[in-house]
Design an enzyme around this catalytic site. Structure first.
Site, short mmCIF file in Angstrom:
data_model
loop_
_atom_site.label_atom_id
_atom_site.label_comp_id
_atom_site.label_asym_id
_atom_site.label_seq_id
_atom_site.Cartn_x
_atom_site.Cartn_y
_atom_site.Cartn_z
N LYS A 150 7.79 6.92 -2.55
CA LYS A 150 8.05 6.46 -3.91
C LYS A 150 9.53 6.47 -4.25
CE LYS A 150 3.49 7.49 -5.76
NZ LYS A 150 2.69 8.17 -6.80
N LYS A 230 -5.12 -0.31 1.26
CA LYS A 230 -6.17 0.28 0.43
C LYS A 230 -6.38 -0.54 -0.83
CE LYS A 230 -4.71 4.47 -0.27
NZ LYS A 230 -4.74 5.89 -0.74
N LYS A 233 -5.46 -0.35 -8.00
CA LYS A 233 -5.38 -0.95 -9.33
C LYS A 233 -4.04 -1.64 -9.56
CE LYS A 233 -7.10 2.82 -11.11
NZ LYS A 233 -7.52 3.91 -12.02
#
Length: 364
Positions: A150, A230, A233
């Site tokens: 990240k 994967k 959302k």
């Protein structure tokens, strides 16, 4: 519920008054050991990012529901403190917290069997996180995989993003949890909690058990548009992700447009046929059958026809959940009341443990 609503509200009010009083922080005596009934306690958390998707449900939430009947003490937290490592709109965050509560209840989390609560309403999490952070080295955090990933995406990361694995450890240890359901990508963060339990116990005497991982046996659900990734959302492709509140029409459309290949026969071979194999994984999971049984059910069907079979199975599984979420969303006061009751239960467990920590560290 175990108590009438009016009784619970009064009890919660008295409890908050006690916790906000100056006497609470005097720590004039150490509370007795706070052992869970039996020998095991499960803790897990989920960020309030709106309604879960099919991968969340099959990979985690189904397992959460079954754990309620397998362990004597279970806590599930909506970890809103973790969510603000990314910028959040306050009004949207409040809505997402309620949506997540509704989703968990609709999926089968039972407040009579598990403590369901909002993390930020239990301030003991933050205090224990600070204490554990003082026992954690910077190199130890730098090597955790999510910080590497990240922080690279953002060129640099916030202090909260850097230290949130310590808060995760505090979430777990605060309740003397013995077991934590995690995905494979979270194992290293659980190892930090284990390390911090050992470090604290070494410095201040045995207090925390070393929590063990409960790995889900369910295969990861992949993106319908990119089966190498994967389901997520945050995927920019709307057709890639099925949420548990999708309409039957949306579910059928997304599965119909799922990436497969040019071979019509349905087989399970994740390496060479990832798209078709993802559909088989989904079918097996929602129908509660083995992969072999799912493939057998597809015998004689081409992939286009098989997509219809998978759609029917997913719709049948998710429709009752979607309808229950809609019902719960219509009564936000009920959701807030359930979370408040869960907060009361969580603080009753957390406060004695933090009192022991504060005494051992030397604060009182």
């Amino acid at each position: 519920m175990a108590f009438p609503v009016r009784t619970n509200v009064k009890r919660l009010f008295r409890f908050i008054q006690t916790f906000n009083s100056p006497e609470r922080f005097l720590c004039t005596e150490v509370c007795p050991e706070n052992k869970p009934p039996g020998s095991s306690r499960v803790f897990s958390g989920i960020q309030p990012t709106g309604v879960p998707h099919l991968g969340n449900y099959l990979g985690a939430l189904e397992n959460w529901v079954s754990l309620q009947d397998q362990y004597p003490s279970v806590l599930y937290s909506i970890v809103d403190l973790h969510s603000i490592t990314q910028p959040q709109d306050p009004a949207l965050l409040r809505s997402h917290i309620r949506d997540m509560a509704a989703s968990l209840l609709a999926c089968g989390i039972d407040p009579e069997k598990a403590v369901l609560f909002q993390q930020s309403q239990v301030p003991e999490h933050v205090e224990l996180s600070w204490i554990l952070g003082c026992l954690t080295s910077m190199p130890r955090l730098r090597h955790l995989p999510q910080w590497k990933m990240k922080s690279k995406q953002k060129s640099e990361g916030s202090v909260g993003l850097y230290t949130y694995p310590v808060l995760q450890a505090a979430d777990i240890l605060l309740y003397k949890s013995t077991h934590v359901p995690v995905g494979e990508d979270q194992v290293q963060h659980l190892e930090l909690a284990q390390d911090l339990a050992r470090i604290f116990n070494h410095h201040y005497g045995d207090l925390f058990p070393e929590p063990r991982a409960l790995l889900s046996s369910t295969r990861k659900v992949k993106s319908l548009r990119d089966p190498s990734a994967k389901m997520s959302k945050s995927d920019s492709q709307k057709m890639a992700t099925i949420t548990i509140t999708d309409s039957p029409e949306d579910i059928a459309l997304k599965i119909r447009r799922a990436v497969t290949d040019f071979t019509s026969e349905v087989t399970f071979d994740p390496e060479t046929r990832p798209g078709v194999s993802n559909l088989v994984t989904i079918h097996a999971a929602v129908a509660a059958v083995s992969v072999e049984e799912a493939v057998a059910a597809a015998r004689g069907l081409d992939t286009a026809a098989y997509k219809g079979l998978v759609s029917e199975a997913v719709i049948q599984r998710l429709t009752p959940i979607r309808e229950e979420i809609e019902r719960l969303r219509s009564d936000p006061a009920h959701l807030e009341r359930l979370l408040a009751e869960g907060t009361l239960k969580a603080r009753e467990l957390a406060a004695p443990v933090l009192a022991q920590v504060r005494h051992r560290v030397g604060f009182c």
